[in-house]
Write a protein that holds these residues in place. Structure first.
Motif, PDB file in Angstrom:
ATOM      1  N   TRP A   1      -1.225  -1.386  -4.321  1.00  0.00           N
ATOM      2  CA  TRP A   1      -0.588  -0.836  -5.517  1.00  0.00           C
ATOM      3  C   TRP A   1      -1.233  -1.349  -6.806  1.00  0.00           C
ATOM      4  O   TRP A   1      -1.531  -0.587  -7.718  1.00  0.00           O
ATOM      5  CB  TRP A   1       0.896  -1.132  -5.478  1.00  0.00           C
ATOM      6  CG  TRP A   1       1.706  -0.576  -6.607  1.00  0.00           C
ATOM      7  CD1 TRP A   1       2.574  -1.257  -7.402  1.00  0.00           C
ATOM      8  CD2 TRP A   1       1.764   0.792  -7.062  1.00  0.00           C
ATOM      9  NE1 TRP A   1       3.170  -0.418  -8.324  1.00  0.00           N
ATOM     10  CE2 TRP A   1       2.680   0.846  -8.129  1.00  0.00           C
ATOM     11  CE3 TRP A   1       1.120   1.968  -6.666  1.00  0.00           C
ATOM     12  CZ2 TRP A   1       2.973   2.030  -8.807  1.00  0.00           C
ATOM     13  CZ3 TRP A   1       1.412   3.154  -7.352  1.00  0.00           C
ATOM     14  CH2 TRP A   1       2.322   3.173  -8.401  1.00  0.00           C
TER      15      TRP A   1
ATOM     16  N   LYS B   1       0.810  -1.220   0.000  1.00  0.00           N
ATOM     17  CA  LYS B   1       0.000   0.000   0.000  1.00  0.00           C
ATOM     18  C   LYS B   1       0.843   1.270   0.000  1.00  0.00           C
ATOM     19  O   LYS B   1       0.401   2.315  -0.488  1.00  0.00           O
ATOM     20  CB  LYS B   1      -0.948  -0.001   1.200  1.00  0.00           C
ATOM     21  CG  LYS B   1      -1.981  -1.119   1.130  1.00  0.00           C
ATOM     22  CD  LYS B   1      -3.004  -1.026   2.252  1.00  0.00           C
ATOM     23  CE  LYS B   1      -4.093  -2.077   2.064  1.00  0.00           C
ATOM     24  NZ  LYS B   1      -5.136  -2.005   3.111  1.00  0.00           N
TER      25      LYS B   1
ATOM     26  N   THR C   1       1.373   3.369  -3.315  1.00  0.00           N
ATOM     27  CA  THR C   1       0.272   4.245  -3.719  1.00  0.00           C
ATOM     28  C   THR C   1       0.360   5.587  -3.003  1.00  0.00           C
ATOM     29  O   THR C   1       0.216   6.650  -3.622  1.00  0.00           O
ATOM     30  CB  THR C   1      -1.076   3.571  -3.398  1.00  0.00           C
ATOM     31  OG1 THR C   1      -1.146   2.331  -4.089  1.00  0.00           O
ATOM     32  CG2 THR C   1      -2.234   4.457  -3.797  1.00  0.00           C
TER      33      THR C   1
ATOM     34  N   TRP D   1     -10.252   8.182  -2.403  1.00  0.00           N
ATOM     35  CA  TRP D   1     -10.030   6.834  -2.944  1.00  0.00           C
ATOM     36  C   TRP D   1     -10.588   5.775  -1.986  1.00  0.00           C
ATOM     37  O   TRP D   1     -11.284   4.853  -2.408  1.00  0.00           O
ATOM     38  CB  TRP D   1      -8.549   6.597  -3.214  1.00  0.00           C
ATOM     39  CG  TRP D   1      -8.293   5.221  -3.783  1.00  0.00           C
ATOM     40  CD1 TRP D   1      -8.129   4.058  -3.102  1.00  0.00           C
ATOM     41  CD2 TRP D   1      -8.259   4.878  -5.167  1.00  0.00           C
ATOM     42  NE1 TRP D   1      -7.970   3.004  -3.965  1.00  0.00           N
ATOM     43  CE2 TRP D   1      -8.053   3.476  -5.241  1.00  0.00           C
ATOM     44  CE3 TRP D   1      -8.378   5.599  -6.356  1.00  0.00           C
ATOM     45  CZ2 TRP D   1      -7.947   2.802  -6.463  1.00  0.00           C
ATOM     46  CZ3 TRP D   1      -8.272   4.921  -7.569  1.00  0.00           C
ATOM     47  CH2 TRP D   1      -8.061   3.554  -7.615  1.00  0.00           C
TER      48      TRP D   1
ATOM     49  N   TYR E   1      -4.542   0.198  -7.348  1.00  0.00           N
ATOM     50  CA  TYR E   1      -4.492   1.628  -7.650  1.00  0.00           C
ATOM     51  C   TYR E   1      -4.048   1.863  -9.093  1.00  0.00           C
ATOM     52  O   TYR E   1      -4.667   2.642  -9.820  1.00  0.00           O
ATOM     53  CB  TYR E   1      -3.549   2.348  -6.688  1.00  0.00           C
ATOM     54  CG  TYR E   1      -3.431   3.821  -6.996  1.00  0.00           C
ATOM     55  CD1 TYR E   1      -4.422   4.712  -6.602  1.00  0.00           C
ATOM     56  CD2 TYR E   1      -2.341   4.324  -7.709  1.00  0.00           C
ATOM     57  CE1 TYR E   1      -4.341   6.060  -6.907  1.00  0.00           C
ATOM     58  CE2 TYR E   1      -2.246   5.665  -8.022  1.00  0.00           C
ATOM     59  CZ  TYR E   1      -3.248   6.537  -7.618  1.00  0.00           C
ATOM     60  OH  TYR E   1      -3.158   7.868  -7.930  1.00  0.00           O
TER      61      TYR E   1
ATOM     62  N   PHE F   1      -6.469   0.317  -1.454  1.00  0.00           N
ATOM     63  CA  PHE F   1      -5.511   1.143  -2.174  1.00  0.00           C
ATOM     64  C   PHE F   1      -4.168   0.431  -2.328  1.00  0.00           C
ATOM     65  O   PHE F   1      -3.121   1.056  -2.424  1.00  0.00           O
ATOM     66  CB  PHE F   1      -5.336   2.526  -1.534  1.00  0.00           C
ATOM     67  CG  PHE F   1      -4.801   2.536  -0.119  1.00  0.00           C
ATOM     68  CD1 PHE F   1      -3.438   2.704   0.124  1.00  0.00           C
ATOM     69  CD2 PHE F   1      -5.661   2.409   0.968  1.00  0.00           C
ATOM     70  CE1 PHE F   1      -2.953   2.748   1.419  1.00  0.00           C
ATOM     71  CE2 PHE F   1      -5.173   2.451   2.267  1.00  0.00           C
ATOM     72  CZ  PHE F   1      -3.809   2.616   2.501  1.00  0.00           C
TER      73      PHE F   1
END
Length: 804
Positions: A699, A613, A616, A690, A702, A697
């Motif tokens: 990677w 994460k 992101t 988001w 995203y 979220f």
């Protein structure tokens, strides 16, 4: 179940027809599309269900055997080159015909014929920059200088056309049915045009933007923000290399006068973000087996059908396997029984822009020194589906075509910008690959590359005899320092190129002492290379990660090289994030939400794995910060290019209070910390949105890597949300729409071991099970066995076809 499938397919077809009607014109006739005998239903069969044991193919001198393995990769066995390439044309068309034709129609500025006026401006641009003109020059050059190659190009075209001539309505690729047109015959010209199209995809220039920057910033600030050799350059050819030749002298004018006004036109399209590549070879001294290992992964847009089509091509003289380019002869990146090779983009400035001063409104003559030179006119007839033919008059000077004028991208009388580009000169890149396919040693490799002009490429090489090499090959203009960086006055003869760098003086290395060669689109050489080298887009992250890893590795295996191709260490983040955290300070730690994201960032190991994460959070924070830092530049009315991420990080680290961070139109005095803190605040807003809208979220979720059909509106033929890590600037350069279009690793021992994969499948038919079946393996960093096959090898055969 049968009826459920029927209604799903029916709904999909209607949806496609309606979707196509919106951007492209009238809805195609639905009756033929839904015809059970010839319509889209017939495109639901996979190739193994339609396999034919024997096919008639005219003009062969002997029987050709085609063995398909379990992945639908054809292995073609022919008695001679003419039969081989005739069969290659036939087999490639059988699986990729629509893609071949669509790409050459794009290259020829002919998309309006298929999709209507929506593509007219794109077609005009393509024609005005002279791709077809360059292909015509290429065809003339090959006919005159290498008639043998031209005969092979014609043999390939004959194979394609024999497939087209026997193509029934039922077997017509589904894109033709939806867009309501039929294929036309192939030609040697189209194969040449396709290679020019690759040049256009890979070559950029920023002359117009740099001219604006020079006007806005002045030369001192321009050199500071955009240094040609930044601190820490790690070039392709190892630093300290001894060149061993006497260079040609270049005369720089005593005084240079550049056009001084801001250029307010929209610049020509540049290579898409993410376009690049990695390649390298390690010597036997660094491998566990004692054999050289070569790796290549070109980074391009991720499309379906895939850019590449895998084949083995075998005659009694050679057997080669790897990635072919549908429409071109031979293997582009691959290996044979003796050598392996691969390519990356050399990112060299081989396009320059000149201001043309016409004598009068007739545009029949233009100033050149103290005389008037005559122009020529080329009338481009652009057919537009459902409308009248559009006629576009393009003026040609000795520099090249006048791309921008009062009729295109400007309504000003004084805008007449001509493009000089080596693609407009006759060349024979096809011969390079024909010779490489049959090469046996380093000498053959060099002889093959001597024929190569554009797009400039870094050709990596390894052989069973133990050699490894890298050569940066192209036809490079001989320029004085700074020439071509800015828009030039075409009336001044001193602005001319002074010839070309001799082929044998292009930068190269053979068996360097460090035990490896590598390239990742960075600077080609250190500053000791005696010729002027410039591009605006040299890479600064993948190359340093690659070289640092290779320097520290020993007892290297094929698996190690595969792992390096899939390496998603985020070097940019590793260098930028500690600086950003330091500039942010402790103020945000009192906010609970901020603390959550800061904890992720502080614990991060800088790998952009799909489930992580932190990438992101960093990515959004960096993007916001970067945009704030260069607000003044982006607010200009004239198009510009922004400083690189690498240079921006250096300024944040070494000069955080420098005036470059201070914005002109505010009362405050901004520093690097100001922008970092503002970027962090905006990141928190984006992350809150988001998480509220999407939740996860991580990677992969995203960035949402997408393998997109060549017609973006055909969304049902694309593959969305591919679960994979990596990103721009990483060795595994998989972003949302670009990445490794082909991965290959070859160990050159007594028995060659090879592995390859690409994000797609062998079939161009969306209804085939071989259309996208490689994607999951590619996304997970897996490979297919790519060893050479013998004609009598029994295992792993899907089906076999004899061409008579």
């Amino acid at each position: 179940m049968k009826y459920i499938g029927f209604f799903v397919a029916f709904a999909l077809t209607i949806a496609l027809a309606v979707a196509v009607s919106r951007p492209f014109g009238a809805i195609p006739p639905l009756a033929p599309l839904l015809d059970p005998n010839n319509g889209f239903w017939q495109n639901t069969f996979s190739e193994d269900e339609l396999a034919e044991e024997e096919l008639e193919l005219s003009n062969l001198s002997a029987e050709v055997k085609v063995i398909y393995d379990e992945n639908l990769i054809p292995h073609v066995f022919a008695s001679n080159d003419a039969d081989l390439y005739r069969a290659q044309g036939y087999i490639t068309a059988k699986h990729r015909l629509w893609q071949m034709e669509f790409q050459t129609m794009a290259a020829g500025g002919r998309l309006s014929e298929v999709v209507g006026s929506l593509a007219l401006d794109l077609d005009r641009m393509t024609r005005r920059k002279g791709l077809s003109y360059g292909a015509e020059k290429g065809a003339e050059f090959i006919k005159e200088n290498d008639p043998e190659s031209y005969l092979l190009l014609e043999a390939y075209a004959d194979g394609v056309n024999q497939y087209i001539d026997q193509l029934s309505d039922a077997r017509l690729p589904v894109e033709y049915k939806i867009l309501n047109y039929r294929p036309e015959h192939w030609s040697a010209f189209k194969s040449i045009l396709l290679l020019k199209y690759m040049t256009d995809m890979l070559v950029g220039d920023r002359d117009l933007e740099y001219s604006n920057l020079r006007k806005i910033l002045g030369e001192v600030m321009l050199d500071k923000l955009y240094p040609e050799y930044p601190q820490g350059v790690d070039p392709i050819i190892e630093s300290g290399h001894k060149w061993g030749f006497k260079s040609l002298s270049v005369t720089r004018p005593d005084s240079i006068s550049y056009p001084d006004n801001l250029l307010l036109i929209d610049p020509m399209p540049q290579p898409e973000d993410g376009t690049g590549s990695n390649n390298w070879a390690v010597s036997g001294s660094k491998t566990k087996s004692g054999n050289p290992i070569l790796a290549n992964d070109p980074h391009l847009s991720l499309n379906l059908p895939s850019l590449w089509y895998s084949m083995q091509l075998t005659t009694p003289d050679h057997s080669v396997k790897g990635a072919t380019l549908p429409g071109a002869l031979g293997v582009i990146s691959g290996f044979n029984e003796d050598i392996a090779w691969g390519v990356t983009n050399a990112t060299r400035d081989t396009r320059d822009w000149y201001k043309i001063t016409f004598q009068d409104n007739t545009r029949k003559a233009y100033r050149y020194g103290d005389r008037w030179e005559q122009t020529t006119f080329r009338i481009e007839e652009i057919k537009v589906k459902g409308e009248k033919v559009f006629l576009d008059t393009v003026v040609y000077t000795h520099y090249g075509p006048v791309v921008y004028d009062k009729t295109f991208n400007s309504n000003r009388q004084d805008v007449n910008f001509a493009l000089k580009w080596n693609v407009h000169e006759g060349s024979n890149e096809q011969k390079t690959f024909l010779l490489l396919n049959a090469s046996k040693n380093h000498e053959d490799y060099n002889e093959a590359l001597n024929n190569y002009t554009a797009p400039a490429q870094n050709f990596v090489f390894a052989s069973k005899s133990g050699d490894i090499a890298m050569r940066i090959q192209g036809k490079f203009p001989l320029k004085w320092r700074g020439q071509g960086k800015f828009f030039m006055d075409g009336a001044d003869p001193r602005m001319e190129w002074q010839g070309y760098i001799p082929n044998d003086q292009n930068a190269r290395t053979l068996n360097p002492s460090r035990g490896f060669v590598s390239s990742a689109n960075q600077h080609p050489t250190d500053s000791t290379y005696p010729y002027y080298v410039f591009d605006n887009s040299f890479e600064f992250y993948r190359n340093r990660r690659l070289n640092n890893q290779l320097k520290g590795m020993s007892n290297i295996t094929v698996e190690d090289m595969q792992g390096l191709q899939f390496d998603d260490y985020y070097l940019h983040a590793a260098e930028a994030l500690p600086i950003m955290l330091g500039l942010l300070g402790k103020d945000s730690e009192s906010d609970a939400v901020a603390k959550k994201y800061l904890a992720l960032l502080n614990e991060w190991d800088f790998y952009a794995d799909p489930n992580q994460k932190a990438p992101t959070v960093f990515y959004i924070w960096w993007k916001k910060t970067y945009a704030h830092i260069w607000t003044d530049l982006t607010n200009n009315i004239a198009p510009v290019v922004l400083p690189s991420y690498y240079q921006t990080v250096l300024f944040m680290k070494n000069e955080p209070t420098d005036s470059i961070f201070n914005l002109k139109n505010t009362a405050d005095i901004e520093t690097a910390a100001t922008h970092v803190k503002q970027g962090f605040k905006e990141m928190l807003v984006d992350m809150a949105k988001w998480e509220a809208d999407e939740g996860d979220f991580s990677w992969a979720n995203y960035k949402r890597t997408k393998i997109q059909h060549l017609v973006p509106q055909f969304k049902s033929f694309s593959v969305d949300n591919v679960y994979t890590g990596g990103g721009s600037g990483m060795l595994n350069a998989t972003s949302d729409r670009a990445g490794a279009s082909w991965r290959m690793v070859v160990e050159l021992g007594e028995e060659i071991k090879a592995f390859g994969i690409y994000p797609g499948g062998q079939s161009g038919n969306p209804g085939s099970k071989y259309y996208s079946n490689f994607i999951n393996k590619w996304a997970n960093g897996e490979y297919l066995n790519f060893d050479l096959r013998k004609s009598d090898q029994a295992e792993g055969v899907l089906f076999q076809t004899i061409l008579n």
